[in-house]
Design a protein around this motif. Structure first.
Motif, PDB file in Angstrom:
ATOM      1  N   CYS A  42       0.722  -1.273  -0.006  1.00 49.98           N
ATOM      2  CA  CYS A  42       0.035  -0.007   0.090  1.00 49.98           C
ATOM      3  C   CYS A  42       0.843   1.305  -0.236  1.00 49.98           C
ATOM      4  CB  CYS A  42      -0.911  -0.032   1.191  1.00 49.98           C
ATOM      5  SG  CYS A  42      -2.120  -1.131   1.126  1.00 49.98           S
ATOM      6  N   LEU A  43       1.969   1.224   0.824  1.00 52.59           N
ATOM      7  CA  LEU A  43       2.859   2.383   0.849  1.00 52.59           C
ATOM      8  C   LEU A  43       3.524   2.603  -0.646  1.00 52.59           C
ATOM      9  CD1 LEU A  43       4.421   4.672   2.400  1.00 52.59           C
ATOM     10  CD2 LEU A  43       5.859   2.568   3.158  1.00 52.59           C
ATOM     11  N   MET A  44       3.723   1.703  -1.086  1.00 52.43           N
ATOM     12  CA  MET A  44       4.372   1.976  -2.655  1.00 52.43           C
ATOM     13  C   MET A  44       3.663   2.529  -3.520  1.00 52.43           C
ATOM     14  SD  MET A  44       6.033  -2.122  -2.841  1.00 52.43           S
ATOM     15  CE  MET A  44       6.256  -2.009  -4.561  1.00 52.43           C
ATOM     16  N   VAL A  45       2.043   2.063  -3.532  1.00 55.34           N
ATOM     17  CA  VAL A  45       1.369   2.669  -4.381  1.00 55.34           C
ATOM     18  C   VAL A  45       0.912   4.086  -3.997  1.00 55.34           C
ATOM     19  CG1 VAL A  45      -1.064   2.201  -5.365  1.00 55.34           C
ATOM     20  CG2 VAL A  45       0.257   0.409  -4.929  1.00 55.34           C
ATOM     21  N   HIS A  46       0.790   4.096  -2.734  1.00 57.20           N
ATOM     22  CA  HIS A  46       0.379   5.434  -2.081  1.00 57.20           C
ATOM     23  C   HIS A  46       1.479   6.626  -2.617  1.00 57.20           C
ATOM     24  CE1 HIS A  46      -1.054   8.529   0.672  1.00 57.20           C
ATOM     25  NE2 HIS A  46       0.271   8.681   1.174  1.00 57.20           N
ATOM     26  N   ASN A  47       2.635   5.858  -2.357  1.00 56.92           N
ATOM     27  CA  ASN A  47       3.851   6.926  -2.557  1.00 56.92           C
ATOM     28  C   ASN A  47       3.905   7.289  -3.954  1.00 56.92           C
ATOM     29  OD1 ASN A  47       6.429   8.126  -1.771  1.00 56.92           O
ATOM     30  ND2 ASN A  47       7.459   6.771  -3.232  1.00 56.92           N
ATOM     31  N   PHE A 100      -5.489   5.938   4.193  1.00 55.04           N
ATOM     32  CA  PHE A 100      -3.964   5.492   4.560  1.00 55.04           C
ATOM     33  C   PHE A 100      -3.348   5.732   5.727  1.00 55.04           C
ATOM     34  CE2 PHE A 100       0.653   6.220   3.843  1.00 55.04           C
ATOM     35  CZ  PHE A 100       1.000   5.042   3.457  1.00 55.04           C
ATOM     36  N   ASN A 101      -3.513   6.950   6.139  1.00 55.55           N
ATOM     37  CA  ASN A 101      -3.038   7.253   7.558  1.00 55.55           C
ATOM     38  C   ASN A 101      -3.633   6.580   8.772  1.00 55.55           C
ATOM     39  OD1 ASN A 101      -1.599   9.329   6.124  1.00 55.55           O
ATOM     40  ND2 ASN A 101      -3.041  10.785   6.505  1.00 55.55           N
ATOM     41  N   LYS A 102      -4.915   6.247   8.501  1.00 55.47           N
ATOM     42  CA  LYS A 102      -5.597   5.519   9.424  1.00 55.47           C
ATOM     43  C   LYS A 102      -4.942   4.143   9.610  1.00 55.47           C
ATOM     44  CE  LYS A 102     -10.274   3.956  11.024  1.00 55.47           C
ATOM     45  NZ  LYS A 102     -11.802   3.918  10.608  1.00 55.47           N
ATOM     46  N   LEU A 103      -4.704   3.413   8.464  1.00 55.11           N
ATOM     47  CA  LEU A 103      -4.102   2.187   8.360  1.00 55.11           C
ATOM     48  C   LEU A 103      -2.593   2.140   9.028  1.00 55.11           C
ATOM     49  CD1 LEU A 103      -3.900  -0.799   7.345  1.00 55.11           C
ATOM     50  CD2 LEU A 103      -3.011  -0.039   5.278  1.00 55.11           C
ATOM     51  N   ARG A 104      -1.965   3.241   8.799  1.00 58.32           N
ATOM     52  CA  ARG A 104      -0.549   3.142   9.263  1.00 58.32           C
ATOM     53  C   ARG A 104      -0.607   3.517  10.851  1.00 58.32           C
ATOM     54  NH1 ARG A 104       2.512   8.046   6.610  1.00 58.32           N
ATOM     55  NH2 ARG A 104       1.067   9.170   7.552  1.00 58.32           N
ATOM     56  N   THR A 105      -1.546   4.081  11.516  1.00 61.54           N
ATOM     57  CA  THR A 105      -1.735   4.178  12.773  1.00 61.54           C
ATOM     58  C   THR A 105      -2.251   3.025  13.456  1.00 61.54           C
ATOM     59  OG1 THR A 105      -2.465   6.779  12.403  1.00 61.54           O
ATOM     60  CG2 THR A 105      -2.964   5.471  14.760  1.00 61.54           C
ATOM     61  N   LYS A 106      -3.055   2.220  12.555  1.00 61.19           N
ATOM     62  CA  LYS A 106      -3.545   0.874  13.265  1.00 61.19           C
ATOM     63  C   LYS A 106      -2.323   0.082  13.641  1.00 61.19           C
ATOM     64  CE  LYS A 106      -6.281  -2.753  12.000  1.00 61.19           C
ATOM     65  NZ  LYS A 106      -7.287  -3.367  10.874  1.00 61.19           N
ATOM     66  N   GLU A 129       5.666   8.044   9.961  1.00 61.02           N
ATOM     67  CA  GLU A 129       6.125   8.606   8.920  1.00 61.02           C
ATOM     68  C   GLU A 129       7.715   8.224   8.980  1.00 61.02           C
ATOM     69  OE1 GLU A 129       5.228  12.401   7.244  1.00 61.02           O
ATOM     70  OE2 GLU A 129       3.447  12.339   8.121  1.00 61.02           O
ATOM     71  N   ALA A 130       8.389   8.269  10.058  1.00 59.26           N
ATOM     72  CA  ALA A 130       9.687   8.056  10.156  1.00 59.26           C
ATOM     73  C   ALA A 130      10.060   6.697   9.860  1.00 59.26           C
ATOM     74  CB  ALA A 130      10.277   8.532  11.574  1.00 59.26           C
TER      75      ALA A 130
END
Length: 859
Positions: free
Chosen positions: A86-91, A438-444, A449-450
């Motif tokens: 997901c990060l690859m596609v989002h980026n 996307f941000n919600k998934l990252r928090t979950k 970001e670091a």
């Protein structure tokens, strides 16, 4: 629920002791090693399955296929690769600068459905000799896995779908990790692995087992298992069904097909009964069929009060409704289930789950359950049973599949977009997560970001995950699985087969192969021919008669055994060097592609030669492109070609293949006119198959004819300059001088007409033969004034005119005027042909001597 030898269904109740021995004796022979189970319970109706359902085996001493800890670690890997994909596609779509304003895409949903399957395969199942054709849309998951396993770089995945970065679809030639088969054109992977399995079988039968891995002394202990991972909608592609039929005819072994059965294509949901059609098609081709519909949580729920109604409800819900419920989630499940099945026990079962727990239960499909997948892969690898739903505890296995040779298809039910907010949505094929999602998934996942790009950040047990990735059997103690060019086989300078008598280029091709077939050398032993049921009409007969037809078992030619006269010998043996296919040109191109990868995949160079009627190259063009794209090495011979095959009519007269081949990278095309040219371009082609790509290596296409021509009196092998010009693409029969006003340029079978037209025109007309319009055009675009064609035409006076002619589309030669700015009149075939003799047909298409003379006068 067991299938007896008589085809009747027998329901077993619970037994205090094992069932009667008479029942077990009635089972099919393949089940002769089966043993009674202490308890078996019916879990599905006979109507719902077509083979065997093993309900649950609780035999004494049985062990789960993986411990809870191992499954927990696998779940962490799956979560991480899903995040990284997901990060690859989002980026690529939202963060990386865009200079062209175009959507980058990335197929988040189609990739997510394979997160569990690829995680299980690459961390726990595959061994180094196993080769995989990845579903094209699963590229992000694949690259994320390779990154976690140390086989992909951070720079490349950050540059996903960018120039030089991780490719949109797995590529043998452009991706950093070792991609076994390029994919992208859907359906290709399913066929590629079938013929790769056949290639290894062929090599082993000829005493050429795979070499030790480069840099090691370790060779594969068993044949590789060739595995294709395809989307369910890909099976609609004709290439899949053509290859499936050929797998049965050729008795292909060691091949798996894993179907990502998410029941969604780009536009719509699959028909509810499509799975039954797919199962039957595979069974008809004698594949073992393993359908994985439900995961362990659902299986346990089926055994609870109300479980029978739950199972019935799941079997009855339509694919479209199921997808919509996945997307709606929450209370939508509860509402739909209680509406359709008012049973108190069912209502109680549903009521025991929160909305979140109910959603997790209902989405626990077989393709998303690591334990179910491990059991299926291990069980299928050890048995010859024909199985549909596997619900049994296996003996404690190693976490990679045991040896087997059975070709098996796993139909793994999945969810498109599994684990993501867009799961199940009808339009999710081209969607990707919004920034808020996307941000919600990252928090979950406990990421920031670091550390979001770090391979083992945010994990509950990073050391265990790292250990699992490092210990994956596919990469253990194997620095690389790619043998590269592997070896260089010496090729005789003179291949033989030439005769002074009039002959055709097709006959010359056959004569050269016949001469090679009678040669005792490594090169001759490495030739392998293939053909889609036109062996005797494309010049291969003499080679096949001498070297034999390849087959897993030896069999005599029935005509020879009956002492009936025949010019062909169709005896089969494991040492045979010809593979006969059915009338499916796609299968020929797929087989050539697989055989042409024998060096990088298995460490042994083969020289594949495939023949087919030239007009039917169009039918194989997609698979031919697939082979060239992944830099496979082979020789394709299109013969007979052109309207020169005049009696056959328009359906058998090719005209566009010259332009097709000019446009194809990694494929050098030749159209020789004379027998000695055939010999030298064949030898050059065999050498070209062994060269690195940056030195001109690639595959070769020969466009030949059955038209018999008088041969020139010369010794081409001794004339070094002429020999070089033939290979470079063209040479002068009558060179230009200061008096030249016209140059007549021809290719292939029209040599007699062009030679006659030049004779009638006299010394003011030069005569140039083109042996490879492909070689000339490619070099001119690359080298300009240093190219062979620039040199060839430099002696032609600037005011002179060019008249080009070939038995094919005129544009293959019409560009020649651009080299030095000569005015050009291009003759060629511009319309579909028809039956007739050469005189009428050539006249109708204006490629006869008279048309050439008129064009010269006009010029």
């Amino acid at each position: 629920l067991l299938w007896t030898a008589g085809g009747e269904w027998v329901e077993l109740a619970e037994h205090a002791r094992p069932p009667p021995r008479a029942l077990w004796r009635s089972l099919p022979a393949a089940w002769s090693h089966a043993r009674p189970l202490p308890r078996a319970r019916v879990t599905a109706s006979a109507r719902a399955v077509t083979s065997v359902v093993v309900a649950r085996a609780e035999a004494a001493g049985a062990h789960p296929v993986a411990s809870e800890h191992e499954l927990a670690v696998l779940q962490q890997v799956e979560d991480k690769v899903l995040w990284l994909s997901c990060l690859m596609v989002h980026n690529a779509n939202n963060l990386r600068p865009k200079r062209d304003g175009l959507k980058v895409g990335g197929h988040q949903a189609s990739s997510a459905s394979l997160a569990t399957i690829l995680t299980v395969l690459y961390t726990s199942v595959l061994q180094p000799q196993d080769r995989v054709a990845i579903k094209p849309h699963a590229s992000p998951i694949f690259h994320a896995l390779m990154y976690m396993m140390g086989r992909q770089t951070l720079e490349n995945i950050r540059n996903f779908r960018g120039f030089g970065g991780a490719q949109a679809y797995p590529s043998r030639t452009k991706d950093l990790p070792e991609v076994d088969f390029s994919t992208g054109s859907v359906g290709m992977g399913a066929a590629a692995t079938i013929f790769a399995s056949l290639t290894e079988t062929y090599l082993r039968a000829h005493g050429l087992p795979p070499k030790p891995w480069p840099g090691t002394s370790e060779a594969p202990s068993r044949p590789g298992r060739m595995i294709s991972i395809v989307g369910d909608a890909e099976l609609d592609e004709g290439v899949c069904m053509e290859a499936l039929l050929e797998s049965w005819k050729l008795k292909v072994e060691n091949s798996w097909c894993i179907v990502d059965y998410n029941r969604q294509s780009l536009d719509m949901n699959l028909h509810e009964r499509m799975v039954r059609v797919h199962e039957r098609l595979f069974r008809l081709a004698e594949w073992e069929v393993v359908t994985l519909k439900y995961g362990k949580r659902l299986m346990k729920a089926f055994d609870q009060p109300g479980g029978k109604q739950l199972h019935q409800w799941l079997n009855n819900v339509t694919n479209a409704e199921f997808s919509a419920l996945i997307f709606r989630s929450g209370s939508a499940w509860r509402e739909a289930m209680l509406r359709d099945s008012p049973s108190p026990a069912f209502a109680e079962l549903v009521g025991r789950h929160t909305d979140e727990a109910l959603h997790a239960l209902m989405t626990d499909l077989g393709g998303h359950c690591a334990e179910t997948l491990l059991e299926a892969f291990e069980f299928a690898a050890q048995t010859e049973k024909r199985t549909v739903f596997i619900r049994k505890a296996a003996r404690k296995p190693s976490l990679f599949a045991a040896q087997t040779e059975k070709r098996t298809v796993f139909i793994a039910y999945t969810i498109k977009g599994h684990g993501l907010p867009l799961a199940g949505h009808r339009d999710n094929h081209g969607l990707f997560l919004a920034p808020q999602q996307f941000n919600k998934l990252r928090t979950k996942l406990g990421l920031t970001e670091a550390n979001e790009w770090a391979p083992f950040s945010g994990l509950a047990d990073p050391s265990a995950v790292r250990a699992l990735c490092e210990a994956a059997p596919i990469h253990r103690n194997v620095p690389t699985r790619n043998h590269g060019l592997a070896e260089r086989i010496a090729i005789p300078i003179d291949l033989g087969g030439l005769a002074a008598a009039p002959t055709s280029t097709q006959a010359a091709f056959g004569a050269v192969l016949k001469a090679i077939a009678h040669t005792d050398c490594t090169f001759a032993d490495r030739l392998v021919s293939a053909c889609p049921d036109v062996t005797t009409t494309t010049g291969l007969s003499a080679f096949v008669n001498k070297r034999g037809v390849f087959g897993s078992e030896e069999s005599k030619d029935p005509f020879k055994s009956a002492k009936a006269h025949s010019l062909s010998n169709w005896s089969r043996r494991p040492s045979g060097q010809h593979i006969e296919l059915g009338i499916a040109e796609n299968n020929l191109a797929q087989l050539l592609s697989a055989l042409g990868l024998s060096a990088p995949l298995f460490g042994h160079r083969l020289f594949p030669i495939g023949t087919l009627y030239d007009p039917f190259i169009s039918r194989a063009l997609d698979t031919l492109t697939f082979g060239a794209y992944q830099d496979s090495r082979f020789m394709l011979v299109g013969t007979p070609s052109g309207v020169t095959l005049s009696p056959e009519g328009g359906a058998h007269q090719s005209f566009n293949t010259p332009v097709m081949m000019m446009a194809m990278p990694n494929l050098r095309g030749y159209e020789p006119a004379f027998a000695d040219e055939v010999q030298v371009v064949m030898r050059d082609g065999f050498e070209r198959m062994q060269l690195p790509a940056d030195e001109g290596g690639g595959s070769v296409y020969l466009r030949l004819s059955t038209r018999v021509l008088t041969q020139p009196d010369r010794e081409l092998l001794r004339d070094c300059e002429l020999h070089a010009h033939v290979l470079a693409g063209g040479y002068w029969h009558v060179p230009p001088d200061a008096r030249t006003t016209t140059a007549l340029v021809f290719a292939g079978a029209l040599a007699p007409e062009a030679i006659e037209a030049q004779r009638l025109r006299g010394p003011a007309t030069a005569l140039l033969q083109i042996t490879s319009y492909d070689a000339l055009a490619s070099e001119w675009q690359r080298a300009g004034t240093r190219s062979h064609v620039h040199t060839l035409l430099s002696g032609l006076p600037r005011k002179a005119r060019l008249v080009t002619v070939l038995d094919g589309n005129a544009t293959a030669l019409s560009w020649l005027g651009s080299v030095h700015g000569h005015r050009t009149i291009a003759l060629g075939v511009q319309a579909f042909g028809q039956s007739g003799d050469l005189v009428d047909v050539y006249c109708a298409h204006r490629i006869d001597t008279q048309a050439m003379l008129e064009a010269c006068e006009e010029a």
